[in-house]
Design a protein around this motif. Structure first.
Motif, PDB file in Angstrom:
ATOM      1  N   GLY A 207      39.512 -43.487  -7.851  1.00 37.14           N
ATOM      2  CA  GLY A 207      39.348 -44.741  -8.577  1.00 37.14           C
ATOM      3  C   GLY A 207      39.556 -44.450 -10.050  1.00 37.14           C
ATOM      4  O   GLY A 207      39.920 -43.335 -10.426  1.00 37.14           O
ATOM      5  N   GLY A 208      39.321 -45.413 -10.882  1.00 39.15           N
ATOM      6  CA  GLY A 208      39.495 -45.156 -12.298  1.00 39.15           C
ATOM      7  C   GLY A 208      38.927 -46.241 -13.157  1.00 39.15           C
ATOM      8  O   GLY A 208      38.689 -47.362 -12.695  1.00 39.15           O
ATOM      9  N   ASP A 209      38.669 -45.887 -14.394  1.00 41.59           N
ATOM     10  CA  ASP A 209      38.225 -46.837 -15.407  1.00 41.59           C
ATOM     11  C   ASP A 209      38.616 -46.264 -16.766  1.00 41.59           C
ATOM     12  O   ASP A 209      39.456 -45.360 -16.836  1.00 41.59           O
ATOM     13  CB  ASP A 209      36.724 -47.121 -15.297  1.00 41.59           C
ATOM     14  CG  ASP A 209      35.848 -45.889 -15.447  1.00 41.59           C
ATOM     15  OD1 ASP A 209      36.331 -44.849 -15.969  1.00 41.59           O
ATOM     16  OD2 ASP A 209      34.678 -45.952 -15.049  1.00 41.59           O
ATOM     17  N   SER A 210      38.001 -46.750 -17.821  1.00 42.84           N
ATOM     18  CA  SER A 210      38.368 -46.300 -19.168  1.00 42.84           C
ATOM     19  C   SER A 210      38.054 -44.821 -19.398  1.00 42.84           C
ATOM     20  O   SER A 210      38.608 -44.208 -20.304  1.00 42.84           O
ATOM     21  CB  SER A 210      37.654 -47.154 -20.221  1.00 42.84           C
ATOM     22  OG  SER A 210      36.251 -47.034 -20.058  1.00 42.84           O
ATOM     23  N   GLU A 211      37.198 -44.236 -18.568  1.00 46.71           N
ATOM     24  CA  GLU A 211      36.889 -42.801 -18.695  1.00 46.71           C
ATOM     25  C   GLU A 211      37.965 -41.920 -18.083  1.00 46.71           C
ATOM     26  O   GLU A 211      38.032 -40.732 -18.370  1.00 46.71           O
ATOM     27  CB  GLU A 211      35.550 -42.496 -18.031  1.00 46.71           C
ATOM     28  CG  GLU A 211      34.358 -43.105 -18.728  1.00 46.71           C
ATOM     29  CD  GLU A 211      33.060 -42.784 -18.008  1.00 46.71           C
ATOM     30  OE1 GLU A 211      33.064 -41.953 -17.070  1.00 46.71           O
ATOM     31  OE2 GLU A 211      32.035 -43.371 -18.377  1.00 46.71           O
TER      32      GLU A 211
END
Length: 164
Positions: free
Chosen positions: A67-71
């Motif tokens: 998954g992913g996000d701003s980090e």
């Protein structure tokens, strides 16, 4: 001269024929039909498991989730065994990025981690330098010990990172 060459090409080469038959193919190259056996399975519902049977390590699937996000890219890897393992873990985690030539470049690694006296465990890793739109794959080794050590290799397959 060019007219003669053109007419020869259009008419073909006289006297030249090609013919092949099964008789011309060596016997060891001819395909024989494959006979598929049909086997009967017997369902055993009330098995008598004697105390003489020792359970040996049987690894469950190793699951790689991304998954992913701003980090960055979040990687979760989980594994398990049938029975309680004295040691159970994931090691040699490698993150690969596909380059413009179609080859894989190793861009990050992790030693992973392990747990003791468990039947399931996992690791969580964040790769902060993931590039949106790039193609990646993740490989690792999962292992366990239930009356015998065993390990297996795992590959996420390629995916495009488009999460944040």
């Amino acid at each position: 001269m060019s007219v003669l060459v053109m007419m020869t090409l259009l008419a073909g080469a006289p006297g030249f024929t090609s013919k092949a038959s099964e008789a011309d193919v060596p016997e060891n190259l001819m395909e024989e039909p494959i006979k598929v056996e049909i086997l009967e399975a017997i369902v055993v519902e009330d098995m008598d498991v004697s105390s003489d049977i020792t359970t040996y390590t049987m690894l469950a699937d190793c699951m790689i989730s991304v998954g992913g996000d701003s980090e960055g890219m979040h990687i979760d890897i989980s594994t398990g065994t049938v029975g309680t393992a004295s040691v159970l873990g994931v090691k040699d985690v490698k993150i690969w990025k596909k380059n413009w030539r179609g080859n894989w470049d190793l861009v990050a690694i992790s030693s992973g981690g392990e747990a003791y006296n468990r039947s399931t465990t996992g690791v969580m890793i964040v790769y902060p330098d993931a590039v949106k739109g790039a193609t990646y794959k993740i490989t690792c080794v999962h292992y366990g010990n239930v009356n015998g050590y065993i390990e297996g290799e795992n590959d996420s397959g390629e995916f495009v990172f488009n999460f944040y």
